[in-house]
Design a protein around this motif. Structure first.
Motif, PDB file in Angstrom:
ATOM      1  N   ASP A 168       0.896  -1.159   0.000  1.00  0.00           N
ATOM      2  CA  ASP A 168       0.000   0.000   0.000  1.00  0.00           C
ATOM      3  C   ASP A 168       0.935   1.209   0.000  1.00  0.00           C
ATOM      4  N   LEU A 169       1.212   1.766  -1.184  1.00  0.00           N
ATOM      5  CA  LEU A 169       2.302   2.732  -1.340  1.00  0.00           C
ATOM      6  C   LEU A 169       1.962   4.123  -0.796  1.00  0.00           C
ATOM      7  N   GLY A 170       2.998   4.947  -0.690  1.00  0.00           N
ATOM      8  CA  GLY A 170       2.777   6.331  -0.270  1.00  0.00           C
ATOM      9  C   GLY A 170       2.854   6.500   1.233  1.00  0.00           C
ATOM     10  N   VAL A 171       2.329   7.624   1.680  1.00  0.00           N
ATOM     11  CA  VAL A 171       2.440   7.992   3.096  1.00  0.00           C
ATOM     12  C   VAL A 171       1.179   7.540   3.814  1.00  0.00           C
ATOM     13  N   SER A 172       1.293   7.096   5.062  1.00  0.00           N
ATOM     14  CA  SER A 172       0.106   6.623   5.782  1.00  0.00           C
ATOM     15  C   SER A 172      -0.645   7.800   6.402  1.00  0.00           C
ATOM     16  N   SER A 173      -1.933   7.570   6.703  1.00  0.00           N
ATOM     17  CA  SER A 173      -2.744   8.617   7.346  1.00  0.00           C
ATOM     18  C   SER A 173      -2.059   9.077   8.626  1.00  0.00           C
ATOM     19  N   HIS A 174      -1.495   8.124   9.352  1.00  0.00           N
ATOM     20  CA  HIS A 174      -0.862   8.463  10.623  1.00  0.00           C
ATOM     21  C   HIS A 174       0.336   9.393  10.417  1.00  0.00           C
ATOM     22  N   GLN A 175       1.150   9.092   9.423  1.00  0.00           N
ATOM     23  CA  GLN A 175       2.332   9.931   9.190  1.00  0.00           C
ATOM     24  C   GLN A 175       1.908  11.359   8.814  1.00  0.00           C
ATOM     25  N   LEU A 176       0.806  11.480   8.067  1.00  0.00           N
ATOM     26  CA  LEU A 176       0.306  12.817   7.725  1.00  0.00           C
ATOM     27  C   LEU A 176      -0.222  13.532   8.959  1.00  0.00           C
TER      28      LEU A 176
ATOM     29  N   GLY B  64       1.734 -19.383  -8.874  1.00  0.00           N
ATOM     30  CA  GLY B  64       0.351 -19.189  -8.412  1.00  0.00           C
ATOM     31  C   GLY B  64       0.231 -18.118  -7.343  1.00  0.00           C
ATOM     32  N   GLY B  65       1.391 -17.648  -6.840  1.00  0.00           N
ATOM     33  CA  GLY B  65       1.380 -16.589  -5.827  1.00  0.00           C
ATOM     34  C   GLY B  65       0.998 -15.253  -6.449  1.00  0.00           C
ATOM     35  N   ARG B  66       0.431 -14.374  -5.636  1.00  0.00           N
ATOM     36  CA  ARG B  66      -0.056 -13.094  -6.161  1.00  0.00           C
ATOM     37  C   ARG B  66       0.581 -11.893  -5.464  1.00  0.00           C
ATOM     38  N   LEU B  67       0.717 -10.820  -6.230  1.00  0.00           N
ATOM     39  CA  LEU B  67       1.235  -9.551  -5.712  1.00  0.00           C
ATOM     40  C   LEU B  67       0.168  -8.489  -5.960  1.00  0.00           C
ATOM     41  N   ALA B  68      -0.293  -7.853  -4.881  1.00  0.00           N
ATOM     42  CA  ALA B  68      -1.306  -6.799  -4.974  1.00  0.00           C
ATOM     43  C   ALA B  68      -0.675  -5.470  -4.558  1.00  0.00           C
ATOM     44  N   ILE B  69      -0.761  -4.467  -5.432  1.00  0.00           N
ATOM     45  CA  ILE B  69      -0.162  -3.164  -5.126  1.00  0.00           C
ATOM     46  C   ILE B  69      -1.219  -2.064  -5.247  1.00  0.00           C
ATOM     47  N   ILE B  70      -1.300  -1.242  -4.196  1.00  0.00           N
ATOM     48  CA  ILE B  70      -2.212  -0.085  -4.197  1.00  0.00           C
ATOM     49  C   ILE B  70      -1.367   1.171  -4.369  1.00  0.00           C
ATOM     50  N   THR B  71      -1.695   1.966  -5.399  1.00  0.00           N
ATOM     51  CA  THR B  71      -0.968   3.213  -5.642  1.00  0.00           C
ATOM     52  C   THR B  71      -1.893   4.401  -5.376  1.00  0.00           C
ATOM     53  N   PHE B  72      -1.266   5.584  -5.186  1.00  0.00           N
ATOM     54  CA  PHE B  72      -2.057   6.779  -4.879  1.00  0.00           C
ATOM     55  C   PHE B  72      -1.813   7.943  -5.821  1.00  0.00           C
ATOM     56  N   HIS B  73      -0.842   7.836  -6.706  1.00  0.00           N
ATOM     57  CA  HIS B  73      -0.731   8.901  -7.705  1.00  0.00           C
ATOM     58  C   HIS B  73      -0.193   8.338  -9.011  1.00  0.00           C
ATOM     59  N   SER B  74      -0.324   9.147 -10.068  1.00  0.00           N
ATOM     60  CA  SER B  74      -0.114   8.656 -11.418  1.00  0.00           C
ATOM     61  C   SER B  74       1.306   8.161 -11.671  1.00  0.00           C
ATOM     62  N   LEU B  75       2.302   8.770 -11.008  1.00  0.00           N
ATOM     63  CA  LEU B  75       3.697   8.358 -11.249  1.00  0.00           C
ATOM     64  C   LEU B  75       3.937   6.938 -10.754  1.00  0.00           C
TER      65      LEU B  75
END
Length: 311
Positions: free
Chosen positions: A101-109, A235-246
């Motif tokens: 889950d990329l980027g900065v966390s709510s807590h860090q903000l 068969g293993g999976r990689l799930a990535i959540i991004t928050f901006h276009s770059l």
């Protein structure tokens, strides 16, 4: 310490991993442990979760949240980019799935003193891993005007990058820029009044850009994805959540490269590159948050989930 972080696309990302009760999974961005908690719920007694975060505050908070599952979790205070050496350290050679889950966390903000937010006046820091020496303060006070412009333009996609860089350099000639509040005021002076009236906070893109530079967030991403795929079982999976276009562009291009076969020019009569797909894309288009999630958590607005499966 209350480490509050609302996990985005929580249900969708955890379901996408197809969790096996006795599998080994990695959460590369542990944060407050939201995704990890849902993974642990699905693991049996022999299942394991490796929880990775470069922020020691996140590790401490997640350890509290995951207390009931402590026998299943191995905590690692490191950067997910080091997944191969992390697995060596915990004496494992492959995993059944991973989530990031990329980027900065709510807590860090929200934790003003970390200097991630343009809403709190704080020392210019922005380090996710406090063991690193490069801070936001070093960038704005020591980098050349051209280096600062490039960071703000490329990582923030900020059209006023040249003016902002110029105003930063002018200001620091009289006194060093010490706090986020000072930087916000400089940016506000640099961005013309008309441009400040529409759109997001005038400092948003610059702060994002400097944070990405401090933590080398984009520099490590492609290699990290390829390393995670290397250590995935078939068969293993990689799930990535991004928050901006770059970020999303890097994830999309790397996934496409790993999932494509022959790359010979079309005029070649036969394939000579022998490139075979290593993964398949689980979803061609990214999954987006639902209307309900956006109402409950506005920070989810730009999030995208992309998932691959190793062949």
């Amino acid at each position: 310490m209350d480490f509050h972080h609302v996990s985005v696309l929580l249900q969708e990302s955890v379901e996408a991993l197809n969790i096996k009760p006795d599998g080994i999974y990695a959460d590369g961005t542990l944060g407050g442990g939201g995704h990890s908690y849902r993974i642990c719920e699905r693991l049996g007694n022999n299942g394991k979760l490796i929880g990775i975060d470069q922020d020691s505050n996140a590790i401490a908070a997640a350890a509290q949240r995951l207390k009931e599952y402590e026998s299943k979790v191995i905590f690692v205070n490191d950067n997910f980019a080091n997944i191969k050496s992390i697995l060596d350290k915990v004496e494992m050679n492959a995993i059944d799935g991973a989530i990031m889950d990329l980027g900065v966390s709510s807590h860090q903000l929200d934790e003003g003193q970390r200097g991630f937010s343009y809403q709190h006046d704080a020392p210019l820091d922005m380090r996710m891993d406090r063991r690193n020496t490069l801070t936001a303060k070093s960038i704005v006070n020591e980098y050349s005007e051209e280096e600062i412009r490039k960071i703000i333009f490329e990582y923030g996609e900020e059209k006023w990058a040249k003016r902002i860089a110029n105003f930063i350099v002018q200001h620091r000639q009289t006194a060093p820029i010490e706090t986020t509040g000072e930087l916000v005021e400089i940016i506000k002076r640099a961005v013309p009044a008309g441009a400040r009236r529409d759109g997001p906070h005038p400092a948003k893109r610059t702060f994002q850009a400097i944070r990405i530079a401090v933590n080398d967030e984009l520099g490590i991403l492609e290699t990290a994805i390829r390393d995670f795929v290397d250590v995935l079982k078939v068969g293993g999976r990689l799930a990535i959540i991004t928050f901006h276009s770059l970020e999303d562009r890097i994830v999309k291009q790397t996934y496409n490269s790993l999932s494509s076969g022959c790359e010979c020019p079309p005029q070649f009569p036969i394939c000579i590159c022998n490139k075979k797909p290593i993964v398949k894309l689980v979803n061609r288009k990214p999954r987006l948050p639902s209307e309900q999630e956006l109402e409950e958590n506005p920070r989810a607005r730009s999030s995208k989930l992309r998932v691959l499966e190793k062949l």
